[in-house]
Design a protein around this motif. Structure first.
Motif, short mmCIF file in Angstrom:
data_model
loop_
_atom_site.label_atom_id
_atom_site.label_comp_id
_atom_site.label_asym_id
_atom_site.label_seq_id
_atom_site.Cartn_x
_atom_site.Cartn_y
_atom_site.Cartn_z
N ALA A 565 17.70 31.75 3.71
CA ALA A 565 18.63 32.79 3.34
C ALA A 565 18.80 33.53 3.62
O ALA A 565 17.49 34.08 4.08
CB ALA A 565 18.76 32.78 2.17
N SER A 566 19.57 34.87 4.01
CA SER A 566 19.32 36.17 4.21
C SER A 566 18.24 37.17 3.53
O SER A 566 18.99 36.86 2.55
CB SER A 566 19.93 36.25 5.02
N SER A 567 17.62 37.71 3.61
CA SER A 567 16.81 39.00 3.30
C SER A 567 16.75 39.91 4.22
O SER A 567 16.22 40.12 5.48
CB SER A 567 15.72 37.97 2.56
N GLY A 568 16.16 40.96 2.96
CA GLY A 568 16.31 42.41 3.82
C GLY A 568 14.49 42.80 3.20
O GLY A 568 14.59 44.52 3.54
N LYS A 569 14.18 42.34 2.60
CA LYS A 569 12.70 42.41 1.69
C LYS A 569 11.56 42.68 2.84
O LYS A 569 11.18 41.90 3.71
CB LYS A 569 12.55 41.33 0.47
N ILE A 570 11.02 44.13 2.61
CA ILE A 570 9.80 44.44 3.93
C ILE A 570 8.83 44.94 2.91
O ILE A 570 9.11 45.80 2.00
CB ILE A 570 10.38 45.15 4.71
N PRO A 571 7.22 44.10 3.43
CA PRO A 571 7.23 43.43 4.36
C PRO A 571 7.20 41.66 4.13
O PRO A 571 7.59 41.38 2.74
CB PRO A 571 5.85 43.54 4.53
N VAL A 572 6.95 40.85 4.99
CA VAL A 572 7.56 39.16 4.57
C VAL A 572 6.75 38.83 4.16
O VAL A 572 4.40 39.36 5.37
CB VAL A 572 7.88 38.92 5.68
N THR A 573 5.53 38.53 3.31
CA THR A 573 4.82 37.71 2.62
C THR A 573 4.57 36.02 2.05
O THR A 573 6.11 35.68 2.44
CB THR A 573 4.38 38.61 1.61
N GLY A 574 3.47 35.90 1.98
CA GLY A 574 3.74 34.75 1.20
C GLY A 574 3.60 33.73 1.80
O GLY A 574 4.02 32.28 1.06
N PHE A 575 3.06 33.62 2.96
CA PHE A 575 3.17 32.38 4.80
C PHE A 575 2.75 30.96 3.94
O PHE A 575 1.56 31.83 3.96
CB PHE A 575 2.99 33.12 5.33
N SER A 576 3.35 30.40 4.29
CA SER A 576 1.70 28.82 4.54
C SER A 576 1.75 28.53 5.40
O SER A 576 2.34 28.28 6.18
CB SER A 576 3.04 28.11 3.71
N PRO A 577 1.14 27.21 5.25
CA PRO A 577 0.45 26.78 7.05
C PRO A 577 2.09 26.33 7.72
O PRO A 577 2.57 25.80 6.93
CB PRO A 577 -0.38 26.53 6.80
#
Length: 604
Positions: A565-577
């Protein structure tokens, strides 16, 4: 040869051909010429002049310095001669004799054998002193000339010529000034006076060594206009009935040289000098005529004028007065028209500049007067010349005319409106537009629309200039020029009232924003997945995405992660491997868009 430089070059050429070592005398002079282009008389340099036949002429007032050189080259070393016997009269020395002067060296030596030439002879260097001013005069040619106590008058066929003479160095030029204008060279711009009027001519001659003559001043008048003659008749009534003792008195006027003679002829007889009034009884009843004309003092002859009866005058080409009995029962014919702006729509409109012109004709006694009024019940204003109606719309103008026996034309009425106001226009944008303070930003797809209105005669056209290109507005338009644009426009209504020009500066932005990103921590490695390079970051990293736009700024920014889905939230966090592909979309305030793809990997 006009200069010593030319003379040196000739000697140099001669020396090379004959293999001689000549002794060269050089004359040095100093001074600055002032070329004046004002009403003041120009200053002229006193100088040395070599005539086409080789003679050297020296202005007698010039100081002379004699130098010798062993080379004809102008820049060769030279030595100033000094006089042991008359040092106080040398350096400078002056020529004492008008005309021929010499510099002598006794006993000529053969330039080839270096032996004295026999019989003995001097080497003589010739020069001519010129200290006498030239003489000039103004020739009138075959002009018709007349002089009174104050002025000289010239007729229509005249010729003027400036002539000058100089017995020594010759005439260089004649300079003249007409009516206090800047002095002109007669050789470059020969004196040419054609128009009628009063003239003050100043002139002087200049010879080839700079001697200027004393100034001559001449005043004269060019008269090309013939006299104007008229007549008066004693006993003439409004009904054209003449008394038996009526007489015709002739008069003539000439504003320049004046009337010299006035002639008249009765019927087809000889012309006679006019001395006293002419009895009307001398004109033959029904077909008689008198022709008359005047001549001024410079021969300008008036076209003959005619006085006669109806029968005689109708056969003549010349204009004149006709006398006969008649009854005038007809009123004058009156016509009405507008001079200037006029528009006929559902109503008649004129501008404030438009004039009303009333004309009347009467082929009997003639028109005595034209009367008019506007917005009034009484038509009593005397019409003299075309006029601008006063007041505001609407206008009701009535008018009539009266002849010399008081026949009055039927009163007519004309209704019209006066449009004194210019149209009003406004400009708008159709498409993306962005305003920042006093600056307007648009895209190349944005159209400019100019609208206008005029509440009276109506809008005729709107003209505009876009970046220097002029056009008539017909539909909204765009500009393809990136950056700063300027549009100027004005409108005109149907009676040519013109709106004051307006202008607008706007900026066309066709450049999309630039996308930028950075991670909150340093990369921990790299890898290649299916031919694509991936930079590896730890799972606690944060991704910052941004965009910049040099003109209007960023309007919107969005992204998708791995097709999600499209998002405009900055910063982008919560990355998993795992491996990530982020698609970024950015647009500015004018809809200019850009996109980018960011690939990276997350590992623990």
């Amino acid at each position: 040869m006009d200069t010593f430089q030319d003379y040196f070059q000739l000697l140099k050429s001669f020396s090379k051909k004959r293999r001689l070592l000549p002794v060269v005398f050089s004359v040095c002079l100093f001074g600055v010429i002032n070329h004046s282009f004002s009403q003041e008389r120009p200053a002229h340099e006193k100088c040395i002049y070599r005539s086409p036949d080789g003679k050297l002429f020296v202005n007698k007032d010039l100081p002379l310095y004699i130098k010798v050189s062993t080379s004809p080259d102008a820049d060769s070393e030279n030595w100033l001669l000094e006089s042991s016997k008359a040092a106080e009269y040398a350096n400078p020395m002056f020529l004492d004799t008008e005309g021929w002067n010499t510099l002598r060296s006794p006993s000529a030596v053969d330039s080839a054998t270096r032996q004295t030439v026999y019989p003995l002879q001097d080497i003589i260097f010739d020069m001519y002193a010129d200290g006498i001013e030239p003489e000039s005069e103004l020739k009138f040619g075959t002009s018709s000339l007349f002089k009174n106590d104050a002025l000289t008058f010239l007729g229509e066929k005249f010729s003027l010529e400036l002539q000058a003479k100089d017995e020594m160095s010759g005439i260089r030029d004649i300079y003249y000034s007409v009516n206090s204008q800047p002095y002109q060279s007669n050789s470059s711009h020969p004196l040419d006076i054609n128009e009628e009027g009063e003239y003050e001519l100043k002139y002087y001659a200049l010879d080839n060594v700079g001697n200027a003559e004393e100034l001559h001043e001449v005043s004269f008048v060019v008269d090309k206009t013939a006299p104007v003659s008229n007549h008066e008749i004693d006993g003439l009534s409004n009904d054209k009935i003449l008394a038996p003792d009526a007489k015709i008195e002739l008069s003539s006027k000439d504003d320049l040289s004046g009337v010299q003679t006035l002639f008249y002829a009765i019927d087809d007889g000889e012309f006679t000098l006019y001395r006293k009034p002419i009895p009307v009884a001398l004109i033959q009843n029904g077909k008689g005529k008198i022709t008359y004309y005047a001549v001024d003092h410079v021969g300008n002859k008036e076209e003959p004028r005619l006085i006669g009866t109806m029968a005689s005058a109708n056969k003549e080409e010349s204009d004149g007065d006709v006398f006969d009995y008649y009854i005038d029962r007809s009123a004058p014919e009156v016509s009405f028209h507008f001079e200037g702006d006029f528009y006929q729509g559902d109503r008649d409109y004129i501008s404030a500049r438009t004039k009303v012109n009333l004309e009347a004709t009467d082929d009997k006694s003639g028109v005595q007067k034209i009367l008019y009024s506007y917005n009034s019940f009484i038509t009593n204003e005397l019409y003299e010349k075309p006029f601008n109606p006063e007041g505001n719309s609407p206008v009701e103008l009535s008018y009539t005319a009266v002849d010399y026996v008081d026949n009055t034309a039927e009163e007519k009425v004309r209704n019209f409106y006066i449009d004194r106001s210019a149209p009003v226009t406004d400009i708008s944008f159709d498409g993306p537009v962005f305003r920042n303070r006093d600056t307007v930003f648009v895209s190349s797809q944005t159209r400019l629309d100019i609208s206008g209105k005029d509440k009276e005669s109506g809008l005729k056209e709107i003209s505009y200039v876009l970046n220097g290109d002029q056009a008539v507005f017909s539909e909204p338009f765009t500009s393809s020029k990136s950056g700063v644009n300027r549009v100027q426009w004005f409108s005109v209504d149907n009676v040519n009232n013109k709106e004051a020009s307006q202008d607008l500066t706007f900026v066309i932005d066709n450049e999309p924003p630039s996308v930028h990103h950075h991670f909150s921590v340093e990369a921990i490695g790299e890898k290649v997945v299916r031919g694509e390079e991936y930079v590896i970051y730890p799972s606690n990293t944060k991704l910052y995405i941004g965009a910049t736009d040099d003109v209007t700024g960023e309007e919107s920014l969005s992204y998708t992660i791995n097709g999600g889905a499209s998002s405009g939230k900055i910063p982008v966090t919560g990355f998993s491997p795992g491996n990530f592909e982020i698609k970024i979309n950015v647009s500015d305030a004018l809809g200019n868009k850009t996109s980018g793809i960011l690939r990276f990997a997350i590992e623990n």
